[in-house]
Write an enzyme that holds these catalytic residues in place. Structure first.
Site, short mmCIF file in Angstrom:
data_model
loop_
_atom_site.label_atom_id
_atom_site.label_comp_id
_atom_site.label_asym_id
_atom_site.label_seq_id
_atom_site.Cartn_x
_atom_site.Cartn_y
_atom_site.Cartn_z
N THR A 8 0.84 -1.20 0.00
CA THR A 8 0.00 0.00 0.00
C THR A 8 0.88 1.25 0.00
O THR A 8 1.98 1.24 0.54
CB THR A 8 -0.95 0.03 1.21
OG1 THR A 8 -1.78 1.20 1.12
CG2 THR A 8 -0.21 0.08 2.53
N ASN A 10 -0.63 4.01 1.17
CA ASN A 10 -1.30 4.79 2.21
C ASN A 10 -0.48 4.75 3.50
O ASN A 10 -0.38 3.71 4.16
CB ASN A 10 -2.71 4.20 2.43
CG ASN A 10 -3.53 4.97 3.43
OD1 ASN A 10 -3.04 5.37 4.47
ND2 ASN A 10 -4.79 5.16 3.11
N LYS A 13 -2.23 3.48 6.63
CA LYS A 13 -2.37 2.03 6.66
C LYS A 13 -1.04 1.36 7.00
O LYS A 13 -1.00 0.41 7.77
CB LYS A 13 -2.84 1.51 5.30
CG LYS A 13 -4.33 1.58 5.08
CD LYS A 13 -4.67 0.84 3.79
CE LYS A 13 -6.12 1.03 3.40
NZ LYS A 13 -6.43 0.32 2.16
N ASP A 71 -7.86 -4.33 1.40
CA ASP A 71 -8.80 -3.35 0.87
C ASP A 71 -9.86 -3.20 1.95
O ASP A 71 -10.23 -4.17 2.61
CB ASP A 71 -9.42 -3.82 -0.45
CG ASP A 71 -10.13 -2.66 -1.15
OD1 ASP A 71 -9.67 -1.51 -1.03
OD2 ASP A 71 -11.15 -2.90 -1.82
N PHE A 151 -7.72 8.45 10.16
CA PHE A 151 -7.83 8.93 8.77
C PHE A 151 -9.11 8.39 8.17
O PHE A 151 -9.86 7.66 8.83
CB PHE A 151 -6.60 8.49 7.96
CG PHE A 151 -6.38 7.00 7.89
CD1 PHE A 151 -6.85 6.26 6.81
CD2 PHE A 151 -5.72 6.32 8.91
CE1 PHE A 151 -6.67 4.88 6.75
CE2 PHE A 151 -5.53 4.94 8.85
CZ PHE A 151 -6.01 4.23 7.76
N TYR A 153 -12.75 7.78 7.23
CA TYR A 153 -14.07 8.12 7.80
C TYR A 153 -14.07 8.07 9.33
O TYR A 153 -15.13 8.14 9.95
CB TYR A 153 -15.12 7.16 7.24
CG TYR A 153 -15.33 7.30 5.75
CD1 TYR A 153 -16.29 8.18 5.24
CD2 TYR A 153 -14.57 6.57 4.85
CE1 TYR A 153 -16.48 8.31 3.87
CE2 TYR A 153 -14.74 6.70 3.48
CZ TYR A 153 -15.70 7.57 3.00
OH TYR A 153 -15.87 7.71 1.64
N ASP A 154 -12.89 7.96 9.93
CA ASP A 154 -12.80 7.86 11.40
C ASP A 154 -13.57 8.96 12.15
O ASP A 154 -14.18 8.68 13.18
CB ASP A 154 -11.34 7.84 11.86
CG ASP A 154 -10.64 6.53 11.54
OD1 ASP A 154 -11.31 5.58 11.07
OD2 ASP A 154 -9.42 6.44 11.76
N LYS A 174 -8.14 2.39 19.14
CA LYS A 174 -8.60 2.09 17.78
C LYS A 174 -7.92 0.82 17.26
O LYS A 174 -8.56 -0.03 16.64
CB LYS A 174 -8.30 3.26 16.85
CG LYS A 174 -8.71 2.99 15.41
CD LYS A 174 -8.19 4.02 14.44
CE LYS A 174 -8.36 3.53 13.01
NZ LYS A 174 -7.84 4.46 12.01
N HIS A 179 -11.63 -2.64 12.28
CA HIS A 179 -11.82 -3.70 11.26
C HIS A 179 -10.47 -4.24 10.82
O HIS A 179 -10.30 -5.45 10.65
CB HIS A 179 -12.60 -3.14 10.07
CG HIS A 179 -12.05 -1.86 9.50
ND1 HIS A 179 -11.71 -0.77 10.28
CD2 HIS A 179 -11.77 -1.49 8.22
CE1 HIS A 179 -11.26 0.20 9.51
NE2 HIS A 179 -11.28 -0.21 8.26
#
Length: 197
Positions: A8, A10, A13, A71, A151, A153-154, A174, A179
């Protein structure tokens, strides 16, 4: 020691995954470290697993090293469980723009049930081995943006059993309930079983 590439770009992530994946017998490498910082993989699959597999296979085959890709997305009941795999493309612009669009779409709606979903794919090109791990966390969409950590939609997602958004909970908590944490926990359990067998 096994080298595993995290597929990734990101940075959020990468940071989360390196923190959560911490395994004594593994060195997790970024795309920068394997000289693939500019490689982009088009996420054209209609499912989380499909997109994670595209990334893991493309990178894994290039570097000939085990690769892990994920993903993830947010699914909102009142939006027909969308945006899902299109979460990052839900609105042009920044994470904040996407949060604002979602809040507008849910304005005045009573049912704000939602869930974050993450699917991780592990791929070892030498052994032609593929494993899939899915994690999710249920919650609701708040009526405004709250909190300034995390980051995506947190700031508008409040997980079940909590009175703060993911962006208010702070990284440590968190990383126990997210997820991604749930999917990674399944990967870790599998890896540790595999390593001792």
């Amino acid at each position: 020691m096994t080298d595993i590439v995290i597929a990734t770009h990101n940075k959020g992530k990468v940071h989360e995954m390196q923190h959560l994946l911490h395994l004594e017998d593994v060195k997790f490498m970024t795309l920068d470290e394997v000289h693939l910082a500019k490689l982009e993989v088009d996420e054209t699959a209609p499912t989380y697993e499909g997109n994670a597999w595209l990334k893991a296979k493309t990178i894994g085959d290039k570097v000939r090293l085990p690769t892990i890709a994920d993903d993830s997305g947010i699914e909102v009941e009142n939006l027909g469980w969308k945006p899902g795999v299109y979460s990052a493309r839900y609105a042009k612009g920044s994470d904040k723009d996407r949060c604002i669009k979602m809040l507008k779409e849910l304005e005045g709606k009573e049912n704000r049930n939602a869930r974050f979903v993450c699917v991780i794919v592990y791929y070892d090109p030498e052994k032609n081995e593929k494993k899939v791990f899915r994690g999710e966390v249920k919650g609701v969409i708040t009526e405004s943006m709250l909190g300034d950590t995390g980051f995506g939609y947190d700031p508008i997602f409040m997980p079940e059993g909590h009175h703060q958004t993911m962006a208010q909970l702070g990284g440590e908590l968190k990383n126990q309930i997210s997820h991604r944490a749930n999917a990674i926990k399944l990967f870790r359990e599998w890896w540790e079983t595999r390593s001792t067998s």
